[in-house]
Design an enzyme around this catalytic site. Structure first.
Site, PDB file in Angstrom:
ATOM      1  N   LYS A 130       1.058  -1.196   0.066  1.00  0.00           N
ATOM      2  CA  LYS A 130      -0.018  -0.087   0.085  1.00  0.00           C
ATOM      3  C   LYS A 130       1.027   1.254  -0.093  1.00  0.00           C
ATOM      4  CE  LYS A 130      -4.389   0.769   0.017  1.00  0.00           C
ATOM      5  NZ  LYS A 130      -5.491   0.159  -0.384  1.00  0.00           N
ATOM      6  N   ASP A 170      -7.021   4.254  -4.406  1.00  0.00           N
ATOM      7  CA  ASP A 170      -7.502   3.972  -3.184  1.00  0.00           C
ATOM      8  C   ASP A 170      -8.117   5.515  -2.806  1.00  0.00           C
ATOM      9  OD1 ASP A 170      -7.729   1.927  -0.897  1.00  0.00           O
ATOM     10  OD2 ASP A 170      -7.429   3.796   0.012  1.00  0.00           O
TER      11      ASP A 170
HETATM   12  P1  NDP Z   1     -12.779   7.486  -2.774  1.00  0.00           P
HETATM   13  O1  NDP Z   1     -11.771   8.571  -2.589  1.00  0.00           O
HETATM   14  O2  NDP Z   1     -13.385   7.515  -4.075  1.00  0.00           O
HETATM   15  O3  NDP Z   1     -13.969   7.932  -1.841  1.00  0.00           O
HETATM   16  C1  NDP Z   1     -14.039   8.016  -0.453  1.00  0.00           C
HETATM   17  C2  NDP Z   1     -15.314   8.481   0.026  1.00  0.00           C
HETATM   18  O4  NDP Z   1     -15.063   7.996   1.576  1.00  0.00           O
HETATM   19  C3  NDP Z   1     -15.560   9.871   0.062  1.00  0.00           C
HETATM   20  O5  NDP Z   1     -17.094  10.030  -0.151  1.00  0.00           O
HETATM   21  C4  NDP Z   1     -14.807  10.403   1.242  1.00  0.00           C
HETATM   22  O6  NDP Z   1     -15.622  11.606   1.454  1.00  0.00           O
HETATM   23  C5  NDP Z   1     -15.336   9.570   2.323  1.00  0.00           C
HETATM   24  N1  NDP Z   1     -14.329   9.522   3.291  1.00  0.00           N
HETATM   25  C6  NDP Z   1     -13.112   9.343   3.304  1.00  0.00           C
HETATM   26  N2  NDP Z   1     -12.465   9.585   4.260  1.00  0.00           N
HETATM   27  C7  NDP Z   1     -13.285   9.717   5.152  1.00  0.00           C
HETATM   28  C8  NDP Z   1     -13.483   9.984   6.386  1.00  0.00           C
HETATM   29  N3  NDP Z   1     -12.291  10.124   7.465  1.00  0.00           N
HETATM   30  N4  NDP Z   1     -14.615  10.109   7.344  1.00  0.00           N
HETATM   31  C9  NDP Z   1     -15.726  10.072   6.686  1.00  0.00           C
HETATM   32  N5  NDP Z   1     -15.677   9.753   5.300  1.00  0.00           N
HETATM   33  C10 NDP Z   1     -14.435   9.741   4.543  1.00  0.00           C
HETATM   34  O7  NDP Z   1     -12.224   6.201  -2.119  1.00  0.00           O
HETATM   35  P2  NDP Z   1     -12.608   4.773  -2.490  1.00  0.00           P
HETATM   36  O8  NDP Z   1     -14.332   4.709  -2.925  1.00  0.00           O
HETATM   37  O9  NDP Z   1     -11.866   4.324  -3.612  1.00  0.00           O
HETATM   38  O10 NDP Z   1     -12.455   4.039  -1.119  1.00  0.00           O
HETATM   39  C11 NDP Z   1     -13.202   4.012  -0.127  1.00  0.00           C
HETATM   40  C12 NDP Z   1     -12.907   2.739   0.853  1.00  0.00           C
HETATM   41  O11 NDP Z   1     -12.841   1.385  -0.063  1.00  0.00           O
HETATM   42  C13 NDP Z   1     -11.561   2.873   1.396  1.00  0.00           C
HETATM   43  O12 NDP Z   1     -11.683   2.405   2.700  1.00  0.00           O
HETATM   44  C14 NDP Z   1     -10.621   1.930   0.423  1.00  0.00           C
HETATM   45  O13 NDP Z   1      -9.574   1.572   0.955  1.00  0.00           O
HETATM   46  C15 NDP Z   1     -11.494   0.961   0.239  1.00  0.00           C
HETATM   47  N6  NDP Z   1     -11.419   0.106  -1.076  1.00  0.00           N
HETATM   48  C16 NDP Z   1     -11.039   0.876  -2.206  1.00  0.00           C
HETATM   49  C17 NDP Z   1     -10.976   0.023  -3.489  1.00  0.00           C
HETATM   50  C18 NDP Z   1     -10.700   0.747  -4.591  1.00  0.00           C
HETATM   51  O14 NDP Z   1     -10.660   0.079  -5.618  1.00  0.00           O
HETATM   52  N7  NDP Z   1     -10.890   1.939  -4.849  1.00  0.00           N
HETATM   53  C19 NDP Z   1     -10.731  -1.485  -3.283  1.00  0.00           C
HETATM   54  C20 NDP Z   1     -11.017  -1.812  -2.205  1.00  0.00           C
HETATM   55  C21 NDP Z   1     -11.158  -1.323  -0.960  1.00  0.00           C
HETATM   56  P3  NDP Z   1     -14.694  13.210   1.330  1.00  0.00           P
HETATM   57  O15 NDP Z   1     -15.030  13.314  -0.100  1.00  0.00           O
HETATM   58  O16 NDP Z   1     -15.548  13.874   2.337  1.00  0.00           O
HETATM   59  O17 NDP Z   1     -13.361  12.736   1.564  1.00  0.00           O
HETATM   60  O1  2IT Z   2      -7.755  -1.668  -0.962  1.00  0.00           O
HETATM   61  C1  2IT Z   2      -7.826  -2.183  -2.155  1.00  0.00           C
HETATM   62  O2  2IT Z   2      -7.881  -3.279  -2.402  1.00  0.00           O
HETATM   63  C2  2IT Z   2      -7.549  -1.205  -3.313  1.00  0.00           C
HETATM   64  N1  2IT Z   2      -7.483   0.038  -3.073  1.00  0.00           N
HETATM   65  C3  2IT Z   2      -7.426  -1.909  -4.667  1.00  0.00           C
HETATM   66  C4  2IT Z   2      -5.851  -2.037  -4.854  1.00  0.00           C
HETATM   67  C5  2IT Z   2      -5.491  -2.378  -6.356  1.00  0.00           C
HETATM   68  O3  2IT Z   2      -4.444  -2.788  -6.494  1.00  0.00           O
HETATM   69  O4  2IT Z   2      -6.447  -2.688  -7.157  1.00  0.00           O
END
Ligand code: NDP
Ligand code: 2IT
Length: 451
Positions: A130, A170
């Site tokens: 990460k 992420d």
């Molecule tokens: P984005 O940046 O696209 O979206 C994040 C969302 O979560 C936003 O709405 C953001 O609001 C909110 N958020 C972030 N931090 C906080 C906080 N401290 N408190 C409240 N709300 C918060 O990220 P992703 O959708 O990609 O990621 C979301 C989650 O999914 C994370 O935990 C990530 O690790 C996990 N994940 C992502 C993957 C991917 O492929 N993208 C794969 C697997 C897991 P704001 O705009 O106000 O910051």
């Molecule tokens: O938390 C996760 O699994 C991700 N942010 C996606 C990682 C990736 O390599 O696609």
């Protein structure tokens, strides 16, 4: 009476905390895995002698670097960049990059540790890593984000490669950032390779990678629901977050017949008792991905919805909760409210969104509860499929990618049942995912010697 494996894990955790002081999220992630491994270690004590847990909990390499850049006013800014390369037993390091003001070493290490087990569960050849930075993309211009990404990649490029380490998105890192990172990597290395995933379709990306985490979460949830003779149809669903994972989780749940009544961001949440529909989803995609606006604007556009500033959605009655924002966003009290209001399924889209106390509430209530490393693995799995397509220089159809994603999520669910079903028939998905993920990593480490 504590068994020898339980005593060993207690000692291991005490050492881990002493050795990594102040890293609360890292301690939390390792503790969850280590304690669920106790029965497996009991049956396989040689893994204790081989110090497999101690080895996995010590990242193979951590890179911390300065990221200097200049903002639009010409002011010099300094951020901190990280890449935690946790484990390469199963393949090149693989895992996302997070840009968020809260990023620190503890959060990077917890995410890299979780990623190692998640990637193992996908059955694809990927190690765990990460990275990220405490850079806050909020309010920054495209030009500032580009300059930041170029500076970040100037250092990161020395440590990654298609057979070494393959980053992706992420929190705070989506298609725009991957584009800038890829452009700079290509320029520095003078090679066009699949060293990042989540790329644009025209330059090596995979169909369905943007959708994959949210869709995969819903496929996994469908399998969980099926164990209780249920489906999404007619169920009321809470989604938190409004970013990449939340958007596609909400869209898929809605298309599978659920009524999705909430979304949120770090400022507050919206509640729409009528539920999302295709038109409202299009509004959210445009609001969040093009205008980069705030979720409160949804309530301005749809007067039937209410915006609750500073609140999370967990006190709204629901059947199913899909937390898709960030770590520790469901505390014990939230979990109690969810269960009291009739929620019988919590499937994590985010990484570690439930505190240990919240997870205990779900387990004690015997509801369906899956950890992110199992239910959100569709994102990295589809990154793995993007790597395969890049290696053979081919593009698969959306149908082909979706078929593979569904198969992988279903196999992860099977693995959770196999290792997580308890004597009374209750499926402990946390235990199942941790043991299934661990077995493969531990086996590969044993094969490869003390390295
Ligand atoms: P984005 O940046 O696209 O979206 C994040 C969302 O979560 C936003 O709405 C953001 O609001 C909110 N958020 C972030 N931090 C906080 C906080 N401290 N408190 C409240 N709300 C918060 O990220 P992703 O959708 O990609 O990621 C979301 C989650 O999914 C994370 O935990 C990530 O690790 C996990 N994940 C992502 C993957 C991917 O492929 N993208 C794969 C697997 C897991 P704001 O705009 O106000 O910051
Ligand atoms: O938390 C996760 O699994 C991700 N942010 C996606 C990682 C990736 O390599 O696609």
């Amino acid at each position: 009476m504590d068994t020898f494996a339980k005593k060993y894990v207690d000692g291991f955790i005490a050492d881990l905390i002493a050795r990594n002081p102040g890293e609360a999220e890292f301690h939390q992630a390792v503790q969850e895995v280590a304690f669920s491994l106790v029965p497996y270690l009991e049956d396989n004590p040689y893994l204790i002698d081989q110090k497999i847990l101690e080895r996995i909990a010590e990242p193979e390499r951590i890179i911390i670097f300065r990221v200097p850049w200049t903002d639009d006013r010409g002011v010099i800014r300094i951020n901190r960049g990280f890449r935690v390369q946790c484990n390469s037993a199963l393949g090149p390091y693989k895992g996302g990059i997070r840009f968020h003001a809260s990023v620190n070493l503890s959060i990077m290490k917890f995410l890299a540790f979780e990623q190692t087990f998640k990637n193992s569960l996908t059955t694809l050849p990927m190690g765990g890593a990460k990275g990220g930075s405490d850079f806050n993309p909020r309010g920054k211009s495209d030009a500032e984000v580009m300059r930041f990404c170029q500076s970040f990649m100037t250092e990161l490029s020395k440590h990654i490669g298609q057979d070494t380490d393959v980053p992706a998105g992420d929190i705070g890192v989506g298609g725009r950032e991957i584009g800038y990172l890829f452009g700079q990597y290509k320029r520095l290395r003078n090679e066009f390779t699949g060293t990042l995933t989540g790329k644009g379709l025209a330059w090596g990306g995979s169909l369905l990678r943007p959708e994959a985490t949210g869709y995969g979460l819903c496929y996994f949830t469908e399998s969980m629901l099926a164990t209780r003779g249920k489906s999404f149809s007619g169920q009321t669903v809470l989604v938190s977050g409004s970013g990449n994972v939340a958007q596609y989780a909400a869209q898929k749940a809605m298309r599978l017949g659920a009524k999705v009544v909430s979304m949120s961001d770090s400022d507050g949440c919206i509640y729409d008792p009528d539920g999302l529909d295709e038109e409202k989803m299009s509004f959210i995609f445009e609001l969040k991905n093009i205008r980069r606006g705030r979720i409160r604007e949804y309530a301005d556009r749809y007067p039937g919805a209410t915006y609750y500033p500073g609140k999370r959605p967990w006190d709204i009655p629901c059947d199913i909760a899909l937390p898709c924002a960030t770590q520790n966003e469901i505390c014990e009290e939230d979990a109690g409210k969810l269960v009291a209001n009739g929620c019988y399924c919590v499937a994590e889209g985010a990484n570690m969104p439930s505190t240990p106390e919240a997870a205990a509430v779900f387990h004690n209530a015997r509801i369906l509860y899956s950890p992110g490393k199992a239910s959100n693995a569709g994102g990295v799995a589809t990154s793995g499929l993007e790597m395969s397509q890049n290696s053979v220089r081919q593009h698969w159809t959306a149908e082909e990618v979706d078929k593979n994603l569904r198969r992988i999520m279903s196999e992860i669910h099977e693995a959770c049942l196999k290792y997580g079903t308890e004597e009374d028939g209750y499926v402990n998905y946390v235990k199942g995912a941790n043991i299934a993920g661990f077995i493969k990593v531990a086996g590969a480490m044993m094969d490869q010697g003390i390295v």
